[in-house]
Design an enzyme around this catalytic site. Sequence first.
Site, PDB file in Angstrom:
ATOM      1  N   LYS A  10       1.295  -1.062  10.741  1.00 40.03           N
ATOM      2  CA  LYS A  10      -0.018  -0.559  11.164  1.00 40.03           C
ATOM      3  C   LYS A  10      -0.283  -0.836  12.660  1.00 40.03           C
ATOM      4  O   LYS A  10       0.379  -1.682  13.272  1.00 40.03           O
ATOM      5  CB  LYS A  10      -1.098  -1.198  10.288  1.00 40.03           C
ATOM      6  CG  LYS A  10      -1.080  -0.700   8.829  1.00 40.03           C
ATOM      7  CD  LYS A  10      -2.230  -1.325   8.057  1.00 40.03           C
ATOM      8  CE  LYS A  10      -2.353  -0.775   6.659  1.00 40.03           C
ATOM      9  NZ  LYS A  10      -3.492  -1.398   5.923  1.00 40.03           N
ATOM     10  N   TYR A  50      -4.921   8.371   2.998  1.00 40.71           N
ATOM     11  CA  TYR A  50      -5.900   7.512   2.319  1.00 40.71           C
ATOM     12  C   TYR A  50      -6.879   8.314   1.455  1.00 40.71           C
ATOM     13  O   TYR A  50      -8.028   7.897   1.287  1.00 40.71           O
ATOM     14  CB  TYR A  50      -6.627   6.646   3.341  1.00 40.71           C
ATOM     15  CG  TYR A  50      -5.776   5.510   3.877  1.00 40.71           C
ATOM     16  CD1 TYR A  50      -5.231   4.554   3.019  1.00 40.71           C
ATOM     17  CD2 TYR A  50      -5.527   5.375   5.245  1.00 40.71           C
ATOM     18  CE1 TYR A  50      -4.458   3.499   3.502  1.00 40.71           C
ATOM     19  CE2 TYR A  50      -4.752   4.317   5.739  1.00 40.71           C
ATOM     20  CZ  TYR A  50      -4.223   3.388   4.857  1.00 40.71           C
ATOM     21  OH  TYR A  50      -3.459   2.344   5.324  1.00 40.71           O
ATOM     22  N   ASN A 113      -4.371  -5.692   8.483  1.00 39.93           N
ATOM     23  CA  ASN A 113      -3.379  -6.452   7.700  1.00 39.93           C
ATOM     24  C   ASN A 113      -1.927  -6.022   7.932  1.00 39.93           C
ATOM     25  O   ASN A 113      -1.056  -6.252   7.096  1.00 39.93           O
ATOM     26  CB  ASN A 113      -3.764  -6.451   6.220  1.00 39.93           C
ATOM     27  CG  ASN A 113      -3.860  -5.049   5.645  1.00 39.93           C
ATOM     28  OD1 ASN A 113      -3.590  -4.069   6.341  1.00 39.93           O
ATOM     29  ND2 ASN A 113      -4.228  -4.951   4.382  1.00 39.93           N
ATOM     30  N   HIS A 116       1.459  -1.308   5.617  1.00 41.86           N
ATOM     31  CA  HIS A 116       1.109  -0.518   4.432  1.00 41.86           C
ATOM     32  C   HIS A 116       2.354  -0.337   3.579  1.00 41.86           C
ATOM     33  O   HIS A 116       3.439  -0.138   4.104  1.00 41.86           O
ATOM     34  CB  HIS A 116       0.591   0.873   4.835  1.00 41.86           C
ATOM     35  CG  HIS A 116       0.542   1.824   3.669  1.00 41.86           C
ATOM     36  ND1 HIS A 116      -0.519   1.870   2.804  1.00 41.86           N
ATOM     37  CD2 HIS A 116       1.469   2.700   3.177  1.00 41.86           C
ATOM     38  CE1 HIS A 116      -0.255   2.752   1.846  1.00 41.86           C
ATOM     39  NE2 HIS A 116       0.943   3.280   2.047  1.00 41.86           N
ATOM     40  N   GLU A 127       3.345   9.969  -0.370  1.00 40.74           N
ATOM     41  CA  GLU A 127       3.187   9.505   1.010  1.00 40.74           C
ATOM     42  C   GLU A 127       4.406   9.865   1.872  1.00 40.74           C
ATOM     43  O   GLU A 127       4.257  10.237   3.036  1.00 40.74           O
ATOM     44  CB  GLU A 127       2.917   7.994   1.012  1.00 40.74           C
ATOM     45  CG  GLU A 127       1.547   7.675   0.409  1.00 40.74           C
ATOM     46  CD  GLU A 127       1.321   6.195   0.106  1.00 40.74           C
ATOM     47  OE1 GLU A 127       2.183   5.355   0.449  1.00 40.74           O
ATOM     48  OE2 GLU A 127       0.267   5.889  -0.487  1.00 40.74           O
TER      49      GLU A 127
HETATM   50  P1  IDP Z   1      -3.236  -1.884   0.087  1.00 48.13           P
HETATM   51  O1  IDP Z   1      -3.016  -1.571   1.540  1.00 48.13           O
HETATM   52  O2  IDP Z   1      -2.865  -3.304  -0.212  1.00 48.13           O
HETATM   53  O3  IDP Z   1      -2.592  -0.898  -0.838  1.00 48.13           O
HETATM   54  P2  IDP Z   1      -5.747  -0.571  -0.540  1.00 48.13           P
HETATM   55  O4  IDP Z   1      -6.734  -1.028  -1.570  1.00 48.13           O
HETATM   56  O5  IDP Z   1      -4.941   0.650  -0.861  1.00 48.13           O
HETATM   57  O6  IDP Z   1      -4.816  -1.803  -0.166  1.00 48.13           O
HETATM   58  O7  IDP Z   1      -6.583  -0.307   0.798  1.00 48.13           O
HETATM   59  C1  IDP Z   1      -5.991   0.346   1.901  1.00 48.13           C
HETATM   60  C2  IDP Z   1      -6.329  -0.433   3.152  1.00 48.13           C
HETATM   61  O8  IDP Z   1      -7.729  -0.333   3.388  1.00 48.13           O
HETATM   62  C3  IDP Z   1      -6.030  -1.931   3.063  1.00 48.13           C
HETATM   63  O9  IDP Z   1      -4.719  -2.256   3.411  1.00 48.13           O
HETATM   64  C4  IDP Z   1      -7.032  -2.507   4.035  1.00 48.13           C
HETATM   65  O10 IDP Z   1      -6.543  -2.434   5.371  1.00 48.13           O
HETATM   66  C5  IDP Z   1      -8.220  -1.577   3.893  1.00 48.13           C
HETATM   67  N1  IDP Z   1      -9.196  -2.108   2.941  1.00 48.13           N
HETATM   68  C6  IDP Z   1      -9.122  -2.109   1.601  1.00 48.13           C
HETATM   69  N2  IDP Z   1     -10.195  -2.659   1.038  1.00 48.13           N
HETATM   70  C7  IDP Z   1     -10.993  -3.024   2.048  1.00 48.13           C
HETATM   71  C8  IDP Z   1     -12.279  -3.655   2.119  1.00 48.13           C
HETATM   72  O11 IDP Z   1     -12.899  -3.991   1.107  1.00 48.13           O
HETATM   73  N3  IDP Z   1     -12.761  -3.874   3.377  1.00 48.13           N
HETATM   74  C9  IDP Z   1     -12.112  -3.520   4.501  1.00 48.13           C
HETATM   75  N4  IDP Z   1     -10.905  -2.931   4.476  1.00 48.13           N
HETATM   76  C10 IDP Z   1     -10.342  -2.674   3.277  1.00 48.13           C
HETATM   77 MG    MG Z   2      -2.955   1.102  -1.135  1.00 45.63          MG
END
Ligand code: IDP
Ligand code: MG
Length: 153
Positions: A10, A50, A113, A116, A127
């Site tokens: 990312k 997304y 984070n 992805h 994807e």
């Molecule tokens: P993942 O990346 O672990 O699959 P997902 O639930 O698919 O997690 O969410 C996609 C991305 O959106 C996450 O990696 C994170 O960067 C962001 N994200 C998810 N939930 C939250 C939240 O509650 N607050 C802020 N950012 C979030």
């Molecule tokens: Mg995800």
Amino acid sequence: MKERTFIAIKPDAVQRGLIGKIITRIEDKGFKISGLKMIQVTEELAAKHYAEHIGKPFYPDLVKFITSAPIIAMVVEGENAVTAMRQLMGKTNPANAEAGSIRADYSQEMSYNSIHGSDSPESAEREIAIYFKPEEICSWTTMFEILKAKLEG
Ligand code: IDP
Ligand code: MG
């Protein structure tokens, strides 16, 4: 079971100069990278990637972030690649990510984070098709696959 997954380094990690370190983690585990490119994600591309999060409170910030600097898009192959890469990445919130995982080691905040990874084989195929043309994915043999084939005949 041999499987493939979609991985993206990312923008936060690209901007912090962590491309090499993160790719090293993936290679060190023995995964094969069969597609790799730097992309500036557009809002349209972000909406495709997304799609499942459209309408959620964090969606606007997620799009702003993912389009803020380039990403490194990858196709990664190996045994149970989807689950195994999710393990190597760690939980979504770095605060809960397992010690030694990429998110635990390189990030502090859920919104930044660093990596992805697809959450299922179906998401992976969806994807990969968003980010790669079939001809951009290479079929090649790792040294380990050559050695294994020799041993197993
Ligand atoms: P993942 O990346 O672990 O699959 P997902 O639930 O698919 O997690 O969410 C996609 C991305 O959106 C996450 O990696 C994170 O960067 C962001 N994200 C998810 N939930 C939250 C939240 O509650 N607050 C802020 N950012 C979030
Ligand atoms: Mg995800």
